[in-house]
Write a protein that holds these residues in place. Structure first.
Motif, PDB file in Angstrom:
ATOM      1  N   MET A  21       7.733 -62.027  16.198  1.00 28.35           N
ATOM      2  CA  MET A  21       6.678 -62.051  15.190  1.00 28.35           C
ATOM      3  C   MET A  21       6.861 -60.919  14.167  1.00 28.35           C
ATOM      4  O   MET A  21       7.261 -59.820  14.518  1.00 28.35           O
ATOM      5  CB  MET A  21       5.317 -61.894  15.872  1.00 28.35           C
ATOM      6  N   THR A  22       6.575 -61.207  12.938  1.00 31.23           N
ATOM      7  CA  THR A  22       6.690 -60.226  11.861  1.00 31.23           C
ATOM      8  C   THR A  22       5.278 -59.797  11.458  1.00 31.23           C
ATOM      9  O   THR A  22       4.413 -60.645  11.241  1.00 31.23           O
ATOM     10  CB  THR A  22       7.419 -60.868  10.658  1.00 31.23           C
ATOM     11  N   ASP A  23       5.062 -58.486  11.378  1.00 26.12           N
ATOM     12  CA  ASP A  23       3.749 -58.006  10.932  1.00 26.12           C
ATOM     13  C   ASP A  23       3.491 -58.466   9.503  1.00 26.12           C
ATOM     14  O   ASP A  23       4.421 -58.576   8.696  1.00 26.12           O
ATOM     15  CB  ASP A  23       3.689 -56.480  11.004  1.00 26.12           C
ATOM     16  N   LEU A  24       2.238 -58.722   9.197  1.00 27.38           N
ATOM     17  CA  LEU A  24       1.864 -59.271   7.895  1.00 27.38           C
ATOM     18  C   LEU A  24       0.650 -58.555   7.328  1.00 27.38           C
ATOM     19  O   LEU A  24      -0.363 -58.396   8.009  1.00 27.38           O
ATOM     20  CB  LEU A  24       1.541 -60.771   8.047  1.00 27.38           C
ATOM     21  N   LEU A  25       0.754 -58.128   6.084  1.00 29.19           N
ATOM     22  CA  LEU A  25      -0.404 -57.633   5.338  1.00 29.19           C
ATOM     23  C   LEU A  25      -0.560 -58.572   4.143  1.00 29.19           C
ATOM     24  O   LEU A  25       0.192 -58.468   3.164  1.00 29.19           O
ATOM     25  CB  LEU A  25      -0.141 -56.187   4.893  1.00 29.19           C
ATOM     26  N   ASP A  26      -1.497 -59.508   4.255  1.00 27.10           N
ATOM     27  CA  ASP A  26      -1.681 -60.459   3.160  1.00 27.10           C
ATOM     28  C   ASP A  26      -2.631 -59.882   2.105  1.00 27.10           C
ATOM     29  O   ASP A  26      -3.030 -58.713   2.200  1.00 27.10           O
ATOM     30  CB  ASP A  26      -2.133 -61.823   3.694  1.00 27.10           C
ATOM     31  N   VAL A  27      -2.984 -60.669   1.112  1.00 25.98           N
ATOM     32  CA  VAL A  27      -3.788 -60.147  -0.001  1.00 25.98           C
ATOM     33  C   VAL A  27      -5.130 -59.607   0.484  1.00 25.98           C
ATOM     34  O   VAL A  27      -5.544 -58.501   0.136  1.00 25.98           O
ATOM     35  CB  VAL A  27      -4.018 -61.251  -1.069  1.00 25.98           C
ATOM     36  N   GLN A  28      -5.795 -60.389   1.321  1.00 27.65           N
ATOM     37  CA  GLN A  28      -7.091 -59.976   1.881  1.00 27.65           C
ATOM     38  C   GLN A  28      -6.974 -58.646   2.608  1.00 27.65           C
ATOM     39  O   GLN A  28      -7.797 -57.756   2.444  1.00 27.65           O
ATOM     40  CB  GLN A  28      -7.568 -61.035   2.897  1.00 27.65           C
ATOM     41  N   ALA A  29      -5.944 -58.542   3.454  1.00 29.59           N
ATOM     42  CA  ALA A  29      -5.778 -57.332   4.257  1.00 29.59           C
ATOM     43  C   ALA A  29      -5.437 -56.131   3.374  1.00 29.59           C
ATOM     44  O   ALA A  29      -5.940 -55.015   3.587  1.00 29.59           O
ATOM     45  CB  ALA A  29      -4.699 -57.546   5.316  1.00 29.59           C
ATOM     46  N   MET A  30      -4.601 -56.368   2.374  1.00 35.13           N
ATOM     47  CA  MET A  30      -4.229 -55.273   1.464  1.00 35.13           C
ATOM     48  C   MET A  30      -5.486 -54.779   0.734  1.00 35.13           C
ATOM     49  O   MET A  30      -5.714 -53.570   0.610  1.00 35.13           O
ATOM     50  CB  MET A  30      -3.175 -55.771   0.472  1.00 35.13           C
ATOM     51  N   ALA A  31      -6.303 -55.724   0.246  1.00 32.91           N
ATOM     52  CA  ALA A  31      -7.520 -55.348  -0.474  1.00 32.91           C
ATOM     53  C   ALA A  31      -8.483 -54.607   0.442  1.00 32.91           C
ATOM     54  O   ALA A  31      -9.084 -53.590   0.062  1.00 32.91           O
ATOM     55  CB  ALA A  31      -8.191 -56.594  -1.067  1.00 32.91           C
ATOM     56  N   ARG A  32      -8.612 -55.097   1.672  1.00 28.64           N
ATOM     57  CA  ARG A  32      -9.553 -54.447   2.607  1.00 28.64           C
ATOM     58  C   ARG A  32      -9.052 -53.059   2.991  1.00 28.64           C
ATOM     59  O   ARG A  32      -9.840 -52.131   3.200  1.00 28.64           O
ATOM     60  CB  ARG A  32      -9.756 -55.327   3.852  1.00 28.64           C
ATOM     61  N   TRP A  33      -7.738 -52.878   3.099  1.00 25.74           N
ATOM     62  CA  TRP A  33      -7.174 -51.558   3.385  1.00 25.74           C
ATOM     63  C   TRP A  33      -7.534 -50.571   2.260  1.00 25.74           C
ATOM     64  O   TRP A  33      -7.966 -49.447   2.507  1.00 25.74           O
ATOM     65  CB  TRP A  33      -5.652 -51.652   3.541  1.00 25.74           C
ATOM     66  N   VAL A  74      17.469 -52.486   9.953  1.00 31.75           N
ATOM     67  CA  VAL A  74      18.898 -52.597   9.643  1.00 31.75           C
ATOM     68  C   VAL A  74      19.733 -52.813  10.906  1.00 31.75           C
ATOM     69  O   VAL A  74      20.751 -53.504  10.885  1.00 31.75           O
ATOM     70  CB  VAL A  74      19.376 -51.344   8.878  1.00 31.75           C
ATOM     71  N   ASP A  75      19.261 -52.267  12.006  1.00 33.13           N
ATOM     72  CA  ASP A  75      20.010 -52.324  13.256  1.00 33.13           C
ATOM     73  C   ASP A  75      20.279 -53.762  13.719  1.00 33.13           C
ATOM     74  O   ASP A  75      21.395 -54.092  14.115  1.00 33.13           O
ATOM     75  CB  ASP A  75      19.237 -51.551  14.333  1.00 33.13           C
ATOM     76  N   ASN A  76      19.264 -54.623  13.674  1.00 30.22           N
ATOM     77  CA  ASN A  76      19.492 -56.016  14.082  1.00 30.22           C
ATOM     78  C   ASN A  76      19.225 -57.027  12.965  1.00 30.22           C
ATOM     79  O   ASN A  76      19.410 -58.229  13.157  1.00 30.22           O
ATOM     80  CB  ASN A  76      18.675 -56.378  15.342  1.00 30.22           C
ATOM     81  N   GLY A  77      18.793 -56.540  11.813  1.00 34.75           N
ATOM     82  CA  GLY A  77      18.615 -57.428  10.661  1.00 34.75           C
ATOM     83  C   GLY A  77      17.328 -58.227  10.664  1.00 34.75           C
ATOM     84  O   GLY A  77      17.113 -59.059   9.783  1.00 34.75           O
ATOM     85  N   TYR A  78      16.445 -57.988  11.638  1.00 36.95           N
ATOM     86  CA  TYR A  78      15.207 -58.780  11.720  1.00 36.95           C
ATOM     87  C   TYR A  78      14.147 -58.244  10.745  1.00 36.95           C
ATOM     88  O   TYR A  78      13.963 -57.035  10.636  1.00 36.95           O
ATOM     89  CB  TYR A  78      14.627 -58.712  13.145  1.00 36.95           C
ATOM     90  N   PRO A  79      13.439 -59.140  10.064  1.00 35.03           N
ATOM     91  CA  PRO A  79      12.301 -58.700   9.244  1.00 35.03           C
ATOM     92  C   PRO A  79      11.179 -58.219  10.160  1.00 35.03           C
ATOM     93  O   PRO A  79      10.855 -58.891  11.146  1.00 35.03           O
ATOM     94  CB  PRO A  79      11.886 -59.961   8.483  1.00 35.03           C
ATOM     95  N   ILE A  80      10.599 -57.061   9.848  1.00 37.38           N
ATOM     96  CA  ILE A  80       9.551 -56.521  10.716  1.00 37.38           C
ATOM     97  C   ILE A  80       8.196 -56.452  10.027  1.00 37.38           C
ATOM     98  O   ILE A  80       7.179 -56.286  10.675  1.00 37.38           O
ATOM     99  CB  ILE A  80       9.909 -55.108  11.239  1.00 37.38           C
ATOM    100  N   PHE A  81       8.176 -56.598   8.699  1.00 38.85           N
ATOM    101  CA  PHE A  81       6.917 -56.432   7.960  1.00 38.85           C
ATOM    102  C   PHE A  81       6.990 -57.234   6.668  1.00 38.85           C
ATOM    103  O   PHE A  81       7.914 -57.058   5.877  1.00 38.85           O
ATOM    104  CB  PHE A  81       6.701 -54.938   7.658  1.00 38.85           C
ATOM    105  N   LEU A  82       6.022 -58.133   6.491  1.00 40.31           N
ATOM    106  CA  LEU A  82       5.911 -58.920   5.257  1.00 40.31           C
ATOM    107  C   LEU A  82       4.601 -58.542   4.595  1.00 40.31           C
ATOM    108  O   LEU A  82       3.576 -58.426   5.273  1.00 40.31           O
ATOM    109  CB  LEU A  82       5.915 -60.417   5.602  1.00 40.31           C
ATOM    110  N   ALA A  83       4.622 -58.342   3.283  1.00 39.17           N
ATOM    111  CA  ALA A  83       3.386 -57.921   2.612  1.00 39.17           C
ATOM    112  C   ALA A  83       3.242 -58.536   1.239  1.00 39.17           C
ATOM    113  O   ALA A  83       4.238 -58.743   0.535  1.00 39.17           O
ATOM    114  CB  ALA A  83       3.355 -56.398   2.476  1.00 39.17           C
ATOM    115  N   GLU A  84       1.993 -58.821   0.883  1.00 41.83           N
ATOM    116  CA  GLU A  84       1.701 -59.082  -0.524  1.00 41.83           C
ATOM    117  C   GLU A  84       2.084 -57.818  -1.257  1.00 41.83           C
ATOM    118  O   GLU A  84       1.972 -56.696  -0.729  1.00 41.83           O
ATOM    119  CB  GLU A  84       0.213 -59.409  -0.729  1.00 41.83           C
TER     120      GLU A  84
END
Lengths: 342, 342
Positions: A1-13, A94-104
């Protein structure tokens, strides 16, 4: 699973922690990353231009984390009810190439652009700067104002935009937060008496927002709107008034104000100022010019800060972007569970 | 909101519609896009190399849609329990620059790679091809086999992998689907009597999987594993056995088997065969070689097909990636709703 900060979460942060507190912290992250400049894999962004606008990818890596941003720039969008700039991006391991965080990154780009401007102004503007002129009252403007207050304490704004409605919106957003605002009659009026002059207009054209005669000794110019080929904001003569500072020269020569100058026009990369290799401002009378186009390292810093600030909180969501079969050579197992078995 | 096809949804789609049916449809999408080659904005992918592997961005656009893929390649990953290749990507509307579709692309890359191989083999392999040799039994292998059956009707496989467990896994996955499989003792054994030879190994090294003496007249070679600088699978002499076909020459010269050849080594881009500018296979005895590295236009086709097939279905999710304030110049309104009002 990749962590996600979407628009709602970014605004609430931003609502939860406060824009100025975030901008202060992000300014330090940006500075820390520009200080270790030689660690980064740097490349001019990859742009796809059309008559309507541009779509760009902006990657970088420090050898441990990799980041990229998808961002568009469509100057005619607001007239059709769309944002000029929208963006999203990701961090990968970079070590395994996996995306760990997706964000608006529409909000995050506004934050990191303002944090970069503040990081630079903290070094280059006169320490006694009190008045900021802001030309352009679009989406970036409030974030720029908040960063300059959070980092430099500036509360006096002289603003101008060719769209009176946008100027009114900027005043409506910022006055309740304690800014003293002079709604100017022209760019010349706005710039009068300012210590820091920010240009953040969105025309995709060679415009002359500031002319040389508007620039007084000691001013710091924060030119952030001229950021793609054929798009400039400054009278070329201004670039001869004092040292020109940039994020990453190979990209700025393609996209920045210095497009108007020969390829060997001297510029200073900001990391040289941070490391002490260049003194920065040399006197109270000097004009300093930040020819900002936005660089991938600032996105890297912004993503890193947003992730660190939200890791393990209830604002962080998840998105299932990485297929992860039990046997890594058996990707097919993910789709064969319902197949007939022999 | 941006439409989303995550790993779960992608897997359920493939289960629902069937891999072969999808591969047939996607092969036609890939061919349709390669046929309008001149419409695409083409650029070699942007790679960030480290000692562990590579992370790449692969953008393209036909002037109406824009696509990009984030993809890693880490050959040592399976030994540590991770996938060699994971990917995700997006489609955006060129008109306003907004992302409209985000998708996992680990499964989708396996599908589009297989669809591209099948599209090429349909043109270049002998029409009477019945036997396929497959060297490499990793994540791509089953998808390659299914595409060759879906599009060319090939059910006889001769397989080899240096990892017996991987070979066993491939047999276990494919035999229940009706394939006749010969588990070979060596690459030479596998290639013996084959009409189509696919190499899909993952070593990040200059390897020689196939030697010239294994290649019989009339074979079609589908070389998909040599796909980054320093990574090859074919004895250089094989490249002189017959015409070499590629996706996009400027990228293949950097990443493909033809790295081993001078910069002016003659190649044929596949769109030339589709348009009739090049005849393709000239005789039943000719050896044809597809030096495939994977190109952004295939990702574009894969994303387009996946979106079209799932639009409006319950598999399509949504992710909130585009900040969309009511007044497009008032991005700040998204975070000011809880601010004190003057």
């Amino acid at each position: 699973m990749t962590d996600l900060l979407d628009v709602q979460a970014m605004a609430r942060w931003i609502q939860r922690d406060g824009a100025e507190s975030i901008l202060r912290g992000m300014t330090d992250y940006v500075e820390a990353d520009y200080r270790r400049w030689e660690r980064f894999d740097k490349t001019p962004r990859v742009a796809s231009h059309t008559p309507f606008g541009v779509i760009e990818l902006m990657p970088t890596s420090d050898g441990e984390l990799y980041s990229f941003k998808f961002v568009n720039g469509h100057p005619m969008n607001p007239a059709r009810g769309f944002q000029t700039v929208t963006a999203f991006g990701a961090l990968a391991d970079v070590d395994n190439g996996y995306p760990i965080f997706l964000a608006e990154m529409t909000l995050l780009t506004a934050l990191r652009t303002a944090a970069t401007s503040a990081m630079v102004a903290r070094r280059l503007a006169r320490k006694d700067s009190r008045v900021s002129a802001m030309i352009g009252s679009g989406s970036q403007s409030e974030f720029q104002a908040l960063a300059m207050r959070a980092v430099l304490g500036i509360e006096d704004l002289r603003i101008f935009d060719v769209d009176p409605g946008a100027m009114e919106k900027m005043r409506r957003n910022l006055e309740p937060l304690g800014f003293r605002i002079h709604q100017a009659a022209s760019t010349r009026d706005a710039v009068q008496g300012a210590d820091i002059v920010t240009t953040c207009t969105a025309d995709k054209a060679q415009a002359t927002i500031l002319t040389d005669d508007m620039i007084a000794p000691g001013m710091h110019i924060n030119a952030i709107g001229g950021d793609c080929p054929g798009k400039t904001e400054l009278d070329a003569a201004i670039l001869d008034r004092g040292p020109v500072f940039v994020e990453f020269a190979p990209q700025t020569r393609i996209e920045g104000e210095i497009q108007q100058k020969p390829a060997d026009f001297p510029v200073v990369e900001m990391h040289e100022v941070l490391s002490g290799a260049h003194p920065g401002r040399s006197s109270a009378d000097e004009v300093t010019i930040f020819d900002s186009v936005g660089f991938a390292v600032s996105d890297f810093s912004g993503l890193r800060f947003a992730r660190d600030a939200n890791l393990g909180t209830d604002l962080m969501g998840q998105v299932d972007l990485v297929a992860d079969p039990e046997d890594p050579k058996d990707l097919f197992s993910l789709i064969s569970v319902m197949s007939p078995v022999g």
